[in-house]
Design a protein around this motif. Structure first.
Motif, PDB file in Angstrom:
ATOM      1  N   ARG A   1       4.430 -26.247  28.861  1.00 16.45           N
ATOM      2  CA  ARG A   1       3.984 -26.221  27.461  1.00 16.45           C
ATOM      3  C   ARG A   1       3.396 -24.854  27.170  1.00 16.45           C
ATOM      4  O   ARG A   1       2.709 -24.267  27.999  1.00 16.45           O
TER       5      ARG A   1
ATOM      6  N   ALA B   1       6.701 -29.002  22.713  1.00 18.65           N
ATOM      7  CA  ALA B   1       7.030 -30.435  22.739  1.00 18.65           C
ATOM      8  C   ALA B   1       5.986 -31.200  23.547  1.00 18.65           C
ATOM      9  O   ALA B   1       5.581 -30.763  24.626  1.00 18.65           O
TER      10      ALA B   1
ATOM     11  N   HIS C   1      13.672 -36.174  15.498  1.00 14.49           N
ATOM     12  CA  HIS C   1      12.267 -36.528  15.285  1.00 14.49           C
ATOM     13  C   HIS C   1      12.094 -37.679  14.296  1.00 14.49           C
ATOM     14  O   HIS C   1      11.047 -38.329  14.292  1.00 14.49           O
TER      15      HIS C   1
ATOM     16  N   ASP D   1      11.402 -22.732  21.369  1.00 18.02           N
ATOM     17  CA  ASP D   1      11.199 -23.462  20.116  1.00 18.02           C
ATOM     18  C   ASP D   1      11.604 -22.566  18.947  1.00 18.02           C
ATOM     19  O   ASP D   1      11.399 -21.354  18.993  1.00 18.02           O
TER      20      ASP D   1
ATOM     21  N   THR E   1       7.636 -24.496  25.589  1.00 17.56           N
ATOM     22  CA  THR E   1       7.859 -25.352  24.425  1.00 17.56           C
ATOM     23  C   THR E   1       6.544 -25.973  23.995  1.00 17.56           C
ATOM     24  O   THR E   1       5.619 -26.112  24.803  1.00 17.56           O
TER      25      THR E   1
ATOM     26  N   ARG F   1      16.959 -31.170  14.838  1.00 14.54           N
ATOM     27  CA  ARG F   1      15.540 -31.450  15.109  1.00 14.54           C
ATOM     28  C   ARG F   1      15.026 -32.552  14.185  1.00 14.54           C
ATOM     29  O   ARG F   1      14.366 -33.490  14.634  1.00 14.54           O
TER      30      ARG F   1
ATOM     31  N   SER G   1      13.027 -33.340  25.850  1.00 12.74           N
ATOM     32  CA  SER G   1      13.167 -32.384  24.759  1.00 12.74           C
ATOM     33  C   SER G   1      14.378 -31.486  25.011  1.00 12.74           C
ATOM     34  O   SER G   1      15.039 -31.584  26.046  1.00 12.74           O
TER      35      SER G   1
END
Length: 117
Positions: free
Chosen positions: A7, A99, A55, A23, A97, A51, A105
Motif C-alpha cells: 500500500r 487499494a 467498484h 493507481d 496501490t 474501475r 485489485s
C-alpha cells in the motif's frame, strides 16, 4: 525476479527497489515526497469505466481481472507492461496501490502477469 505489492500509505523500505504507483489517481492524503514514487505509468492502470464497474459491485473479481488483462493487451499498455517486466528483471520492484485489499485489485493482476513472463 522480485515483484511485490504494498500500500502506498506504508513507509518505504530499502528492499522496495523501484517503487511504481499503479493507481490512476494520486492517493489521498499522501504527499509526493512521502510516497517515494519512482514511476507512475498511468497507462497501466484500469480504465475509469472498468474501475467504476468493479467498484459498483457489478461483477466478480475474476471478471474484472479478465477485462483488465484485455485492456493491458492494447498496444500502449502492452508496451508499458513490457517495460515494467524489464525493470523486474533488473531488480526488485514494488507496485504501490491505495487499494484496501491489494490481493483482489488490479495490482495483483499485474504481479501475476509479471511473474508469468
Amino acid at each position: 525476479m522480485s515483484v511485490r505489492v504494498r500500500r502506498v500509505y506504508d513507509d518505504p523500505e530499502p528492499a522496495d527497489g523501484l517503487r511504481v504507483l499503479v493507481d490512476r489517481l494520486w492517493p489521498r492524503g499522501v504527499s509526493k515526497d512521502a510516497a517515494h514514487v519512482d514511476e507512475w505509468p498511468k497507462g497501466l492502470t484500469p480504465s475509469a469505466e472498468l474501475r467504476r464497474w468493479y467498484h459498483a459491485g457489478e461483477g466478480s473479481y475474476e471478471e474484472f481481472a479478465a477485462r483488465y488483462e484485455d485492456e493491458l493487451a492494447a498496444p500502449g499498455a502492452a508496451e508499458l507492461l513490457d517495460g515494467l517486466r524489464e525493470s523486474v528483471r533488473e531488480g526488485p520492484v514494488t507496485l504501490l496501490t491505495s487499494a484496501k485489499d491489494p490481493g483482489r485489485s488490479h495490482a495483483a493482476v499485474l504481479v501475476r502477469l509479471l511473474e508469468e513472463a
